[in-house]
Structure formats: structure tokens, C-alpha cells
Scaffold this motif. Sequence first.
Motif, PDB file in Angstrom:
ATOM      1  N   THR A   1      14.249   2.459  12.844  1.00 31.65           N
ATOM      2  CA  THR A   1      13.496   2.754  11.893  1.00 31.65           C
ATOM      3  C   THR A   1      13.423   2.208  10.635  1.00 31.65           C
ATOM      4  OG1 THR A   1      14.767   4.493  11.434  1.00 31.65           O
ATOM      5  CG2 THR A   1      12.827   5.232  12.954  1.00 31.65           C
ATOM      6  N   ASN A   2      14.485   1.031  10.761  1.00 27.78           N
ATOM      7  CA  ASN A   2      14.492   0.217   9.487  1.00 27.78           C
ATOM      8  C   ASN A   2      13.315  -0.227   8.763  1.00 27.78           C
ATOM      9  OD1 ASN A   2      17.397   0.633   9.415  1.00 27.78           O
ATOM     10  ND2 ASN A   2      17.826  -1.503   9.526  1.00 27.78           N
ATOM     11  N   PRO A   3      13.184  -0.565   7.473  1.00 24.35           N
ATOM     12  CA  PRO A   3      11.764  -0.700   7.054  1.00 24.35           C
ATOM     13  C   PRO A   3      11.606  -2.370   7.292  1.00 24.35           C
ATOM     14  CG  PRO A   3      13.139   0.201   5.197  1.00 24.35           C
ATOM     15  CD  PRO A   3      13.947   0.063   6.374  1.00 24.35           C
ATOM     16  N   VAL A   4      10.149  -2.635   7.356  1.00 19.06           N
ATOM     17  CA  VAL A   4       9.597  -3.938   7.457  1.00 19.06           C
ATOM     18  C   VAL A   4       9.373  -4.441   6.019  1.00 19.06           C
ATOM     19  CG1 VAL A   4       7.877  -5.450   8.640  1.00 19.06           C
ATOM     20  CG2 VAL A   4       9.073  -3.368   9.703  1.00 19.06           C
ATOM     21  N   MET A   5       9.852  -5.760   5.826  1.00 16.42           N
ATOM     22  CA  MET A   5       9.477  -5.954   4.319  1.00 16.42           C
ATOM     23  C   MET A   5       8.213  -6.914   4.274  1.00 16.42           C
ATOM     24  SD  MET A   5      12.116  -4.616   3.530  1.00 16.42           S
ATOM     25  CE  MET A   5      12.094  -4.859   1.938  1.00 16.42           C
ATOM     26  N   THR A   6       7.591  -7.081   5.327  1.00 14.53           N
ATOM     27  CA  THR A   6       6.367  -7.734   5.169  1.00 14.53           C
ATOM     28  C   THR A   6       5.068  -6.827   5.192  1.00 14.53           C
ATOM     29  OG1 THR A   6       7.051  -9.605   6.650  1.00 14.53           O
ATOM     30  CG2 THR A   6       4.963  -9.644   6.311  1.00 14.53           C
ATOM     31  N   ALA A   7       4.217  -7.151   4.253  1.00 15.15           N
ATOM     32  CA  ALA A   7       2.941  -6.413   3.890  1.00 15.15           C
ATOM     33  C   ALA A   7       2.079  -6.427   4.981  1.00 15.15           C
ATOM     34  CB  ALA A   7       2.519  -6.620   2.538  1.00 15.15           C
ATOM     35  N   GLY A   8       1.193  -5.501   5.363  1.00 14.36           N
ATOM     36  CA  GLY A   8       0.502  -5.758   6.441  1.00 14.36           C
ATOM     37  C   GLY A   8      -1.289  -5.761   6.031  1.00 14.36           C
ATOM     38  N   VAL A   9      -1.161  -5.518   4.588  1.00 11.50           N
ATOM     39  CA  VAL A   9      -2.765  -5.507   3.718  1.00 11.50           C
ATOM     40  C   VAL A   9      -2.483  -6.595   2.825  1.00 11.50           C
ATOM     41  CG1 VAL A   9      -4.186  -4.156   2.426  1.00 11.50           C
ATOM     42  CG2 VAL A   9      -2.643  -3.042   4.176  1.00 11.50           C
ATOM     43  N   SER A  10      -3.048  -7.635   2.848  1.00  8.61           N
ATOM     44  CA  SER A  10      -3.287  -8.790   1.879  1.00  8.61           C
ATOM     45  C   SER A  10      -3.692  -8.387   0.615  1.00  8.61           C
ATOM     46  CB  SER A  10      -4.014 -10.005   2.681  1.00  8.61           C
ATOM     47  OG  SER A  10      -5.430  -9.611   2.558  1.00  8.61           O
ATOM     48  N   GLY A  11      -3.210  -9.068  -0.651  1.00  6.70           N
ATOM     49  CA  GLY A  11      -3.613  -8.694  -1.614  1.00  6.70           C
ATOM     50  C   GLY A  11      -5.117  -8.932  -1.952  1.00  6.70           C
ATOM     51  N   SER A  12      -5.983  -9.820  -1.059  1.00 10.34           N
ATOM     52  CA  SER A  12      -7.090 -10.010  -1.241  1.00 10.34           C
ATOM     53  C   SER A  12      -7.993  -9.002  -0.516  1.00 10.34           C
ATOM     54  CB  SER A  12      -7.702 -11.397  -0.787  1.00 10.34           C
ATOM     55  OG  SER A  12      -7.267 -11.574   0.740  1.00 10.34           O
ATOM     56  N   SER A  13      -7.333  -8.107   0.227  1.00 10.53           N
ATOM     57  CA  SER A  13      -8.047  -7.283   1.226  1.00 10.53           C
ATOM     58  C   SER A  13      -8.812  -6.212   0.290  1.00 10.53           C
ATOM     59  CB  SER A  13      -7.376  -6.544   2.124  1.00 10.53           C
ATOM     60  OG  SER A  13      -6.749  -7.357   2.846  1.00 10.53           O
ATOM     61  N   VAL A  14     -10.125  -5.917   0.670  1.00  5.47           N
ATOM     62  CA  VAL A  14     -11.006  -4.995  -0.195  1.00  5.47           C
ATOM     63  C   VAL A  14     -10.398  -3.527   0.383  1.00  5.47           C
ATOM     64  CG1 VAL A  14     -13.241  -3.931  -0.439  1.00  5.47           C
ATOM     65  CG2 VAL A  14     -13.050  -6.485  -0.128  1.00  5.47           C
TER      66      VAL A  14
ATOM     67  N   ALA B   1      12.609   7.548  17.856  1.00  9.53           N
ATOM     68  CA  ALA B   1      13.290   6.386  17.273  1.00  9.53           C
ATOM     69  C   ALA B   1      14.385   6.734  16.254  1.00  9.53           C
ATOM     70  CB  ALA B   1      12.328   5.418  16.772  1.00  9.53           C
ATOM     71  N   ALA B   2      14.170   7.721  15.475  1.00 16.05           N
ATOM     72  CA  ALA B   2      15.194   8.096  14.650  1.00 16.05           C
ATOM     73  C   ALA B   2      16.352   8.881  15.011  1.00 16.05           C
ATOM     74  CB  ALA B   2      14.600   9.091  13.599  1.00 16.05           C
ATOM     75  N   GLN B   3      15.928   9.507  16.181  1.00 19.98           N
ATOM     76  CA  GLN B   3      17.232  10.316  16.758  1.00 19.98           C
ATOM     77  C   GLN B   3      18.217   9.280  17.496  1.00 19.98           C
ATOM     78  OE1 GLN B   3      17.712  13.432  16.070  1.00 19.98           O
ATOM     79  NE2 GLN B   3      16.023  13.617  15.200  1.00 19.98           N
ATOM     80  N   ALA B   4      17.594   8.209  18.174  1.00 23.27           N
ATOM     81  CA  ALA B   4      18.408   7.103  18.596  1.00 23.27           C
ATOM     82  C   ALA B   4      19.158   6.369  17.502  1.00 23.27           C
ATOM     83  CB  ALA B   4      17.658   6.224  19.449  1.00 23.27           C
TER      84      ALA B   4
ATOM     85  N   LEU C   1      17.643  10.065   8.260  1.00 21.65           N
ATOM     86  CA  LEU C   1      17.190   9.485   9.769  1.00 21.65           C
ATOM     87  C   LEU C   1      16.420  10.626  10.234  1.00 21.65           C
ATOM     88  CD1 LEU C   1      19.766   6.997  10.696  1.00 21.65           C
ATOM     89  CD2 LEU C   1      17.488   6.227   9.748  1.00 21.65           C
ATOM     90  N   GLY C   2      15.316  10.683  10.374  1.00 20.91           N
ATOM     91  CA  GLY C   2      14.571  11.893  11.002  1.00 20.91           C
ATOM     92  C   GLY C   2      13.293  12.318  10.438  1.00 20.91           C
ATOM     93  N   PHE C   3      12.299  12.962  11.335  1.00 20.98           N
ATOM     94  CA  PHE C   3      10.968  13.053  10.943  1.00 20.98           C
ATOM     95  C   PHE C   3      10.748  14.715  11.040  1.00 20.98           C
ATOM     96  CE2 PHE C   3      11.112   8.732  11.383  1.00 20.98           C
ATOM     97  CZ  PHE C   3      10.311   8.170  10.243  1.00 20.98           C
ATOM     98  N   LYS C   4      11.647  15.337  11.569  1.00 27.02           N
ATOM     99  CA  LYS C   4      11.659  16.894  11.500  1.00 27.02           C
ATOM    100  C   LYS C   4      13.122  17.305  12.014  1.00 27.02           C
ATOM    101  CE  LYS C   4      10.531  16.479  16.604  1.00 27.02           C
ATOM    102  NZ  LYS C   4       9.451  16.785  17.878  1.00 27.02           N
ATOM    103  N   VAL C   5      13.207  18.645  11.813  1.00 25.18           N
ATOM    104  CA  VAL C   5      14.581  19.325  12.036  1.00 25.18           C
ATOM    105  C   VAL C   5      15.043  19.084  13.344  1.00 25.18           C
ATOM    106  CG1 VAL C   5      15.713  21.611  11.761  1.00 25.18           C
ATOM    107  CG2 VAL C   5      14.049  21.059  10.035  1.00 25.18           C
ATOM    108  N   ASN C   6      16.360  18.639  13.534  1.00 23.45           N
ATOM    109  CA  ASN C   6      16.890  18.397  14.837  1.00 23.45           C
ATOM    110  C   ASN C   6      16.546  19.524  15.761  1.00 23.45           C
ATOM    111  OD1 ASN C   6      17.969  16.105  14.324  1.00 23.45           O
ATOM    112  ND2 ASN C   6      19.860  16.858  13.923  1.00 23.45           N
ATOM    113  N   GLY C   7      15.941  19.406  16.982  1.00 21.46           N
ATOM    114  CA  GLY C   7      15.767  20.335  18.047  1.00 21.46           C
ATOM    115  C   GLY C   7      14.526  21.207  17.726  1.00 21.46           C
ATOM    116  N   SER C   8      13.634  20.879  16.638  1.00 20.76           N
ATOM    117  CA  SER C   8      12.605  21.769  16.387  1.00 20.76           C
ATOM    118  C   SER C   8      11.285  21.532  17.309  1.00 20.76           C
ATOM    119  CB  SER C   8      12.347  21.898  14.821  1.00 20.76           C
ATOM    120  OG  SER C   8      11.773  20.490  14.687  1.00 20.76           O
TER     121      SER C   8
END
Length: 403
Positions: free
Chosen positions: A34-47, A85-88, A384-391
Motif C-alpha cells: 500500500t505504499n504510495p505511487v509517485m506518478t500521477a495518473g491524470v496529466s496536467g493537460s487533461s480536461v 493488502a494493508a493487513q499483510a 496501515l489499514g482501511f477498517k478496524v481489525n476484525g470488523s
Amino acid sequence: MKKGVILIALPLFMIACSGGGSGVGSLDKLPKMTNPVMTAGVSGSSVKINKATTGTTFWGGSFTTGNSRQMCETFNLSRESLDQAAQADKVLCYVQNTLVAPANSASFNAINPYDGKTHILQLDFGTSPNPDSNITKPKMKLKIVKDGDKIKEFEMFMCMGGSDNDHLAQSQYLHQVITDGNVTITNKDISTHYSNHMSVTGKLNSDSQFTEKEITAVNYSNNTYGINSSKAVFDQFLDSIIVSAYQKGTWSVTVDTIGVNSYTTRMYAKFELLNGSSTDTHKWAMGDGSINVSMSNTNPGCPDGTCSYDDKYSWLGDTKAVVSPASGGMFYSAVSGATLPTTDPTSEASTIGFDASETWDCSGTAEVPIVVDQAALDPICDILGFKVNGSDSWIDCYSTTGQ
């Protein structure tokens, strides 16, 4: 080194994507899924037709009547897989910080962990919270291989299951291979009613940060609420996520008078990722997005026994409102012509298991004891996590949104 038990009433899904040589020289530098990705997926010229300000955080986010059901469904599935992924990652975080803790410095240095050999460690939770009331001294086997001063392979087998300390069972396998800045990560978690296989391919820069990432998540659950299988591929960027997923299974509610329902969902979605540069996953939020989806649900409650639809939808991340027409939504053009996945995931998901090279019977004598201070680990690794453990935070989007 506690692990949250992931309970899933319905299936899950989703997250991937230039890099040079990596700087992974020590255990603490190993990348997490779950580490960040440092590359943008929306170009500056995108509408940018619309753009969220705060979005809806995965940690604690909720929906209510009138909100976009399609955003809810995408959010639901995203949170489940992201959390897996975050639990791992959390287990790796525990290992990284436990082995270098002052209390374990003598043991850690005694085994010379970077010698490329396999080492067996005895984990001792003492009076700290432990992953199982009967398992207070699980075992771990690990190997770290270096090429010069850089780690090129990390392998870990974890035995945190079983009936007691004398009868342990393997619960996890984690393997990382790093070559010329390219990284592959494999993680498998297997329990009685639930299994998942997460794999990552990507590129790392000299600071061990992702510049590209693709995650494939295969999941299977079999419990009193149903049998569910899913496979999803996620392309994660600094500012957005693309999801392609296929889910299939059955579900029911205890004392459910309409019986067992079956469902199939195939989707391709793209949405803004807010705060995607943060290593604190509690800050990640879903912004504006669009989805191309085909869903069917067979049960006596549907007209003629079947409910289904195939369509495109868009939403606003701040208000969770439906964008109408959908063509006015952000990323609509990116999803409208997409090909939905066609391979049924049931066979692959239901046969998840440790391969021969990934299997350990938990035997062998531990070389050194390792003290686990869970109270000290939690403040470090709980980001690291997106919800309470075990919930079980699954949202019934149909009932909740009223759509």
C-alpha cells in the motif's frame, strides 16, 4: 504481531500504475503493497470535468439514502481489497520494527539476518496482546538475500495458526524479489473460511518509492453467509485508481425467508484518489469517478427471479451524488469503452493454497527468541489499514442508498 481477521459477507476487489534502481538496503526499506505511487495518473493537460475537494475517506466513510449506489459499490469493494493488502503490510511492519527493537538487538545481530540463509525465530508476546488466545509463541522463518549492499530477495513464512503453541499451523507466506528497480511481491493468507492471494508488480526509484504499481487480488470466502470468489486488478497512481474486477458467488442472511441469492458482477472503474501520497492510509479518500458495470442477481425477490443491468455511471466524491447524465462525470471517457473481465474467478479463488516452495510445517528449532511488544508496535503500524481489525464493515449498498 496481531492480524485482523477479515470477514466478508460479499466479495471484494481492487488497486497499479517509471523507476530506476532501488535503494532497498535494509529490512526497514522493504516496500509495502500500500505504499504510495509517485506518478500521477491524470496529466496536467487533461480536461477535469469535476474534481473532489475532500472526497470520502475509506477509513470511516459511510453512505445514506440518495447517495450513488455505484460509488458505494466501488467504495465497498475497494476498501475490502485495500484493507487486505494493508493487513499483510501491517505484519511486515510488525516484523520490521520488532526485529530492530532494542530488546531484540542481540538476537537480531546474532543470526546475521542478511547472510542469505534461512533463520527460524520464536516470537514471544509475553503479556502483550497476541493474535490468538491459544497461540502466544508463534514461529517465523525468514531469509534475506543481498546483492552487494542491496536486498534482492526477502522471504517469510509465518506460523500464527494452530490449536496451541505445540501444534502450530502456517498462516502466511510473503515473498519479495527486487531486481534493477523492478519489484514483485507475493502474499498469501489462508484460514479456515477465508483465503487471499495478493501479488504486486512495480518499479521503485532510488528512495524505494513506487513509480509504477499493479496489484492483483484473488479472494475466496466460504461461511454461513455464502460462498464468494473474486479477482481484481488495480492500477494505482498518485492521484487515481483504476479497477477491473470480476466477482461471483452466493449470499444469504440468517433466517432469510427468500433463500439464497446468487450474483455476478463485472466492472471497470476509475476514480480520484485523494491524499494518495500519504503513508497513513487512514487519510486516503475516494473522489469523483465513473464505472462501467454489468451486474446480475438471481433470487425470488427479483422480477422473474432475476435482476440485472449493464450501464455506465458517474458520481461526485464530496457529496456522493449521482452525476446525470453519466457522460458528465470525471473519467467517464476512460471507462465507457472499456472491456469488462470475462474469466470466472471461482476456480482460481477456491483453490488458493501454499505452493510446495511456499509451504512450511512449522518444524525446526528456533535459533533465537524475539520479544514482541504489541503496545509499542500499534502506534507505528496502525496507520496501515482501511477498517478496524476484525470488523465486518461491508455496506449493503442496495438498502443503504435506496437504489
